[in-house]
Design an enzyme around this catalytic site. Structure first.
Site, PDB file in Angstrom:
ATOM      1  N   SER A 206       0.830  -1.140  -0.029  1.00 26.05           N
ATOM      2  CA  SER A 206      -0.025   0.017   0.031  1.00 26.05           C
ATOM      3  C   SER A 206       0.829   1.358   0.272  1.00 26.05           C
ATOM      4  CB  SER A 206      -1.084  -0.052   1.268  1.00 26.05           C
ATOM      5  OG  SER A 206      -0.345  -0.157   2.400  1.00 26.05           O
TER       6      SER A 206
ATOM      7  N   ASP B 166      -4.238   8.117   7.691  1.00 25.15           N
ATOM      8  CA  ASP B 166      -4.827   7.137   8.712  1.00 25.15           C
ATOM      9  C   ASP B 166      -4.142   6.406   9.721  1.00 25.15           C
ATOM     10  OD1 ASP B 166      -3.666   5.162   7.270  1.00 25.15           O
ATOM     11  OD2 ASP B 166      -5.358   4.656   5.976  1.00 25.15           O
TER      12      ASP B 166
ATOM     13  N   HIS C 202      -1.269   4.856   7.128  1.00 28.95           N
ATOM     14  CA  HIS C 202      -0.681   5.243   6.035  1.00 28.95           C
ATOM     15  C   HIS C 202      -0.201   6.840   6.301  1.00 28.95           C
ATOM     16  CE1 HIS C 202      -2.968   1.787   5.015  1.00 28.95           C
ATOM     17  NE2 HIS C 202      -1.646   1.673   4.101  1.00 28.95           N
TER      18      HIS C 202
END
Length: 350
Positions: free
Chosen positions: A35, A325, A328
């Site tokens: 990610s 978040d 991340h």
């Protein structure tokens, strides 16, 4: 006069962006990983690891969620722009892009993935072995589009980026009894390094000659891990951070070993850990105000579907936050990371 002005404006943007423009020959950016670099491939597979909804992407061009796990662009987008390539690296599975777009950059990464195929199985995402299959498919398409000679030049002069590993520890080793029953933490690190080595040799045989092998961040300082450590004052989990440092040292040694072994290959290890620690220890020097929690919702536990537009607690200015978040970073932090990598690990490719 208008044409001159537009050319001048483009040059100013490149020269004064978050990263200095590279003068060397990098024909494309080819990205593998998780990610930290997934540009939206997970939008097109059956998994809960998605971020193609608001407020993700609210600071991306047009304010649209793309599947990037951030409020805006990723490090690879900034790095691409710094090399004079397009300012975003498209996801391979995004049908709005075609081989013409992929000729200058393509992302095979998948949020939730890791070196270990068992890690990608946790959230049913794209494993590194499948990412390699997509790369082989891409090569065939590129040769049809550019012709074999030109495509081979593109592939050999491209910069390949690998950015993954955090999920192997936080989503796999520390969450499932399987791997701990098979490996000590050091043995598991060696297991992952072996997978990384075989992957690098595979892409080398397929034409790769320039590689950025990115280390993992201080994963014990992610907001989620701080929140899980609340009874100790929500400080960083230093045990996890030590694992990250040890693993990075092994990746560094792998890069050094393969540089000697693979003729014509240039592998640079990008130490993302150090820049993260500098920002965490002194956020105000980088213009940040909050390092302990993310911008989205409470910033302690939410990511993916739990980070949604309906939460009234989401911050109004993500530029003040290191993390978007609970897992991340924000676009601003990613630009800091990209700038650091351009000035260190990637300076030799300029």
């Amino acid at each position: 006069m208008l044409l001159r002005f537009l050319v001048w404006l483009a040059l100013v943007r490149l020269l004064h962006g978050p990263c200095a423009v590279a003068a060397g020959k990098v024909t494309a950016l080819i990205v593998f990983g998780d990610s930290s670099v997934d540009a939206g491939n997970n939008n097109n597979i059956s998994t809960i690891a998605k971020s193609n909804f608001e407020p993700y992407g609210r600071d991306f061009a047009g304010g649209r969620p793309t599947g990037r796990f951030s409020n805006g662009r990723l490090p690879t987008d900034f790095i691409s722009e710094a090399f004079g390539l397009p300012p975003v690296v498209p996801a391979y599975l995004d049908s709005s892009y075609g081989i013409m777009d992929f000729a200058s950059g393509v992302c095979f990464a998948s949020a939730g993935s890791g070196y270990d195929n068992a890690t990608s199985d946790v959230l049913s995402v794209i494993s590194m072995s499948k990412q390699l299959d997509y790369f082989k498919e891409y090569q065939g398409r590129l040769k049809i589009y550019q012709g074999e000679a030109k495509a081979n030049e593109t592939l050999s002069e491209a910069l390949y980026i690998m950015s993954l590993g955090t999920n192997d520890f936080l989503e796999n080793y520390y969450q499932s009894p399987r791997r701990p029953s098979e490996f000590t933490i050091e043995e598991y690190q060696n297991f992952l390094v072996g997978i990384a080595e075989r992957f690098i040799i595979s892409i080398y045989r397929l034409g790769a000659r320039k590689l950025d092998l990115t280390g993992i961040p201080p994963m014990g300082c992610l907001p989620l891990e701080r929140a899980m450590n609340m009874f100790s004052g929500s400080v960083c989990n230093e045990g996890y951070n030590q694992v990250a440092k040890d693993f990075n040292a092994k990746l560094q040694r792998l890069a050094d070993r393969l540089n000697r072994k693979l003729h014509g290959m240039r592998i640079s290890f990008a130490n993302a850990y150090d820049i993260f620690i500098k920002v965490i220890d002194d956020p105000s020097s980088y213009g940040f105000e909050n390092v302990g929690v993310g911008c989205c919702a409470t910033g302690m536990f939410e990511m993916g579907y739990a980070c949604n537009r309906g939460n009234p607690l989401t911050c109004s200015d993500a530029k003040k936050y290191v993390f978007w978040d609970a897992f991340h970073p924000t676009e601003k932090m990613y630009s800091v990371v990209a700038d650091h990598i351009m000035k260190t690990a990637l300076a030799g490719f300029m």
